[in-house]
Design an enzyme around this catalytic site. Sequence first.
Site, PDB file in Angstrom:
ATOM      1  N   LYS A 121       1.933  -0.516  15.255  1.00  0.00           N
ATOM      2  CA  LYS A 121       3.370  -0.594  15.554  1.00  0.00           C
ATOM      3  C   LYS A 121       3.817  -1.846  16.305  1.00  0.00           C
ATOM      4  CE  LYS A 121       4.883   2.973  13.585  1.00  0.00           C
ATOM      5  NZ  LYS A 121       4.753   2.417  12.271  1.00  0.00           N
TER       6      LYS A 121
ATOM      7  N   TYR B 187      -8.911   5.192   8.245  1.00  0.00           N
ATOM      8  CA  TYR B 187      -9.014   5.495   9.675  1.00  0.00           C
ATOM      9  C   TYR B 187     -10.092   6.573   9.803  1.00  0.00           C
ATOM     10  CZ  TYR B 187      -4.555   3.106  10.684  1.00  0.00           C
ATOM     11  OH  TYR B 187      -3.558   2.179  10.835  1.00  0.00           O
TER      12      TYR B 187
ATOM     13  N   HIS C 297       0.838  -1.207   0.000  1.00  0.00           N
ATOM     14  CA  HIS C 297       0.000   0.000   0.000  1.00  0.00           C
ATOM     15  C   HIS C 297       0.870   1.252   0.000  1.00  0.00           C
ATOM     16  CE1 HIS C 297      -4.057  -1.722   1.582  1.00  0.00           C
ATOM     17  NE2 HIS C 297      -3.522  -2.461   0.647  1.00  0.00           N
TER      18      HIS C 297
ATOM     19  N   PRO D 176      -3.161  -0.146  19.380  1.00  0.00           N
ATOM     20  CA  PRO D 176      -2.957  -0.598  18.002  1.00  0.00           C
ATOM     21  C   PRO D 176      -3.114   0.466  16.909  1.00  0.00           C
ATOM     22  CG  PRO D 176      -5.067  -1.371  18.823  1.00  0.00           C
ATOM     23  CD  PRO D 176      -4.372  -0.739  19.980  1.00  0.00           C
TER      24      PRO D 176
ATOM     25  N   TYR E  62       4.457   6.251  10.221  1.00  0.00           N
ATOM     26  CA  TYR E  62       3.608   5.114   9.859  1.00  0.00           C
ATOM     27  C   TYR E  62       4.394   4.062   9.082  1.00  0.00           C
ATOM     28  CZ  TYR E  62      -0.752   2.670   9.046  1.00  0.00           C
ATOM     29  OH  TYR E  62      -1.741   1.709   9.048  1.00  0.00           O
TER      30      TYR E  62
HETATM   31  P1  FAD Z   1       3.664 -12.369  20.996  1.00  0.00           P
HETATM   32  O1  FAD Z   1       3.213 -12.377  19.600  1.00  0.00           O
HETATM   33  O2  FAD Z   1       2.643 -12.209  22.059  1.00  0.00           O
HETATM   34  O3  FAD Z   1       4.456 -13.718  21.237  1.00  0.00           O
HETATM   35  C1  FAD Z   1       4.808 -14.176  22.521  1.00  0.00           C
HETATM   36  C2  FAD Z   1       4.738 -15.678  22.531  1.00  0.00           C
HETATM   37  O4  FAD Z   1       5.201 -16.174  23.777  1.00  0.00           O
HETATM   38  C3  FAD Z   1       3.311 -16.201  22.362  1.00  0.00           C
HETATM   39  O5  FAD Z   1       3.246 -17.086  21.276  1.00  0.00           O
HETATM   40  C4  FAD Z   1       2.994 -16.845  23.684  1.00  0.00           C
HETATM   41  O6  FAD Z   1       2.140 -17.962  23.542  1.00  0.00           O
HETATM   42  C5  FAD Z   1       4.375 -17.247  24.173  1.00  0.00           C
HETATM   43  N1  FAD Z   1       4.467 -17.400  25.628  1.00  0.00           N
HETATM   44  C6  FAD Z   1       3.859 -16.691  26.596  1.00  0.00           C
HETATM   45  N2  FAD Z   1       4.205 -17.152  27.806  1.00  0.00           N
HETATM   46  C7  FAD Z   1       5.064 -18.172  27.593  1.00  0.00           C
HETATM   47  C8  FAD Z   1       5.749 -19.049  28.469  1.00  0.00           C
HETATM   48  N3  FAD Z   1       5.607 -18.983  29.778  1.00  0.00           N
HETATM   49  N4  FAD Z   1       6.553 -19.971  27.909  1.00  0.00           N
HETATM   50  C9  FAD Z   1       6.682 -20.072  26.571  1.00  0.00           C
HETATM   51  N5  FAD Z   1       6.039 -19.266  25.715  1.00  0.00           N
HETATM   52  C10 FAD Z   1       5.238 -18.331  26.220  1.00  0.00           C
HETATM   53  N6  FAD Z   1      -0.565  -4.856  16.860  1.00  0.00           N
HETATM   54  C11 FAD Z   1      -0.779  -4.080  15.839  1.00  0.00           C
HETATM   55  O7  FAD Z   1       0.149  -3.391  15.418  1.00  0.00           O
HETATM   56  N7  FAD Z   1      -2.018  -4.053  15.213  1.00  0.00           N
HETATM   57  C12 FAD Z   1      -3.042  -4.837  15.655  1.00  0.00           C
HETATM   58  O8  FAD Z   1      -4.132  -4.818  15.090  1.00  0.00           O
HETATM   59  C13 FAD Z   1      -2.852  -5.644  16.744  1.00  0.00           C
HETATM   60  N8  FAD Z   1      -3.852  -6.423  17.199  1.00  0.00           N
HETATM   61  C14 FAD Z   1      -3.617  -7.191  18.297  1.00  0.00           C
HETATM   62  C15 FAD Z   1      -4.647  -7.976  18.832  1.00  0.00           C
HETATM   63  C16 FAD Z   1      -4.458  -8.728  19.989  1.00  0.00           C
HETATM   64  C17 FAD Z   1      -5.588  -9.569  20.547  1.00  0.00           C
HETATM   65  C18 FAD Z   1      -3.189  -8.696  20.626  1.00  0.00           C
HETATM   66  C19 FAD Z   1      -2.955  -9.494  21.895  1.00  0.00           C
HETATM   67  C20 FAD Z   1      -2.152  -7.940  20.081  1.00  0.00           C
HETATM   68  C21 FAD Z   1      -2.361  -7.179  18.934  1.00  0.00           C
HETATM   69  N9  FAD Z   1      -1.336  -6.405  18.387  1.00  0.00           N
HETATM   70  C22 FAD Z   1      -1.564  -5.626  17.332  1.00  0.00           C
HETATM   71  C23 FAD Z   1       0.001  -6.404  18.905  1.00  0.00           C
HETATM   72  C24 FAD Z   1       0.929  -7.354  18.142  1.00  0.00           C
HETATM   73  O9  FAD Z   1       0.202  -8.488  17.763  1.00  0.00           O
HETATM   74  C25 FAD Z   1       2.069  -7.659  19.088  1.00  0.00           C
HETATM   75  O10 FAD Z   1       2.757  -6.449  19.321  1.00  0.00           O
HETATM   76  C26 FAD Z   1       3.031  -8.737  18.585  1.00  0.00           C
HETATM   77  O11 FAD Z   1       2.404  -9.986  18.609  1.00  0.00           O
HETATM   78  C27 FAD Z   1       4.291  -8.763  19.434  1.00  0.00           C
HETATM   79  O12 FAD Z   1       5.067  -9.894  19.142  1.00  0.00           O
HETATM   80  P2  FAD Z   1       5.873 -10.649  20.275  1.00  0.00           P
HETATM   81  O13 FAD Z   1       6.614 -11.731  19.582  1.00  0.00           O
HETATM   82  O14 FAD Z   1       6.605  -9.692  21.105  1.00  0.00           O
HETATM   83  O15 FAD Z   1       4.760 -11.252  21.252  1.00  0.00           O
HETATM   84  C1  DHB Z   2      -4.656  -3.282  11.240  1.00  0.00           C
HETATM   85  C2  DHB Z   2      -4.423  -3.141  12.574  1.00  0.00           C
HETATM   86  C3  DHB Z   2      -4.037  -1.910  13.062  1.00  0.00           C
HETATM   87  O1  DHB Z   2      -3.786  -1.753  14.371  1.00  0.00           O
HETATM   88  C4  DHB Z   2      -3.888  -0.829  12.219  1.00  0.00           C
HETATM   89  O2  DHB Z   2      -3.533   0.367  12.738  1.00  0.00           O
HETATM   90  C5  DHB Z   2      -4.112  -0.985  10.882  1.00  0.00           C
HETATM   91  C6  DHB Z   2      -4.498  -2.224  10.378  1.00  0.00           C
HETATM   92  C7  DHB Z   2      -5.063  -4.615  10.720  1.00  0.00           C
HETATM   93  O3  DHB Z   2      -5.270  -5.515  11.528  1.00  0.00           O
HETATM   94  O4  DHB Z   2      -5.212  -4.768   9.505  1.00  0.00           O
END
Ligand code: FAD
Ligand code: DHB
Length: 383
Positions: free
Chosen positions: A289, A194, A65, A285, A377
């Site tokens: 980021k 948005y 995009h 969200p 962004y």
């Molecule tokens: P995670 O993806 O959370 O990975 C951590 C991993 O560690 C998980 O798989 C978990 O199962 C594992 N874990 C936890 N505890 C243990 C343990 N004790 N032992 C072993 N493993 C363990 N960000 C956006 O930018 N836009 C969005 O729309 C957006 N939507 C989201 C919706 C939800 C419901 C959530 C929760 C987050 C969302 N985020 C979004 C944030 C984004 O998904 C996270 O910032 C991203 O997943 C971060 O990656 P990470 O690897 O740090 O953590």
């Molecule tokens: C999506 C999630 C976001 O938090 C955002 O700012 C834009 C797009 C998405 O899930 O597509």
Amino acid sequence: MGAGPAGLVLAHLLHLKGIDSVVLESQSREYLEHRVRAGVLEQGTADLLDAIGVGDRLRREGLVHEGIELQFEGERHRIDFPSLTGGRRITVYGQQEVVKDLIAARLETERPLLFEVTDVAVGGFESDSPTIRFGHEGEKIELRCDFIAGCDGSHGVCRESIPEGALTVFEREYPFAWLGILAAAPPSNDELIYAYHERGFALHSMRSPTVTRLYLQVRPDEDLDEWPDERIWDELERRLGLEGWTLNNGEITEKGVTGMRSFVVEPMQCGRMFLAGDSAHIVPPTGAKGLNLAVADVRVLAEGLAAWFENGDGSALERYSADVLRRVWRAEHFSWFMTSMLHRLEDGDAFDVKLQLAQLSYVCSSERAAASLAENYVGLEHV
Ligand code: FAD
Ligand code: DHB
């Protein structure tokens, strides 16, 4: 610890540098590959995934995009990324697809990735030989390691195991949440929208030419049972609708409510345990980021670990926390800024609304203000 984007990208970067690692994950592979979360990859994130050899499907199926639209007072305004950022773009590609590609790449290396581990306990990270104890397939295992990377998300064990007083917590709760859906419907617009609306914020996003991702601002304690499909479509139509534009409807295949908060711990390290991604920081969200920051953290961490293993140089590891926190705080500010500009404040008054509209029209009419939004962004190259 953790097979989310942070843990899996770190493991792959270390593999490419010839450094052994064991990835431990509490959930199943099936669960991880279907957990619907973020969808926007910054240019730098997509480029990194490509550079480390996990970008084939991303390049084939990801949607590149060149802008987003901001909607308020019944009009849409486009922010064009390439012209404002020296040619940078974003890629829309679901987080679970990134995770699928990374899991496949990890398994191909034949290095260990253990799913469904239980009773994880980390210790000894203030000494030279940290340990991890855990259960796997009925066995109790103790792992001795040089370093622990706490990539276990916001509810993991690593951050919780750091002695009280060693970390400072910075936090902000927001008085709203997002109700998100996935729908089997073609996107109704080529780009993300948005929308600021008197009934609350709404976001039009997508996952593919046949799948739309949509979000509505709701109360933090919103009960999903009060949101039958017709009510969701009706509310989306009201907040996103414009004369001459229709929102494509389709079967809703996923529904969830996500709370919104800002959270950072400093430093992102305790002895030989380093925190990366959501285990150290959460952003609301609105700026898309979270996933991008997780990847940016481990890129720096992998460099630091490589310098230590290759020539015993610990200086980059010592700087890790300070180095990544600059980007973290930039993203915290941007996410707070986007959230504050676009959401309806429940206890806000007419003055707040006027301020939000003034900011929105500034961002859409001043090239410099638009460029500031755009460069944040698509992701800043240097922070
Ligand atoms: P995670 O993806 O959370 O990975 C951590 C991993 O560690 C998980 O798989 C978990 O199962 C594992 N874990 C936890 N505890 C243990 C343990 N004790 N032992 C072993 N493993 C363990 N960000 C956006 O930018 N836009 C969005 O729309 C957006 N939507 C989201 C919706 C939800 C419901 C959530 C929760 C987050 C969302 N985020 C979004 C944030 C984004 O998904 C996270 O910032 C991203 O997943 C971060 O990656 P990470 O690897 O740090 O953590
Ligand atoms: C999506 C999630 C976001 O938090 C955002 O700012 C834009 C797009 C998405 O899930 O597509």
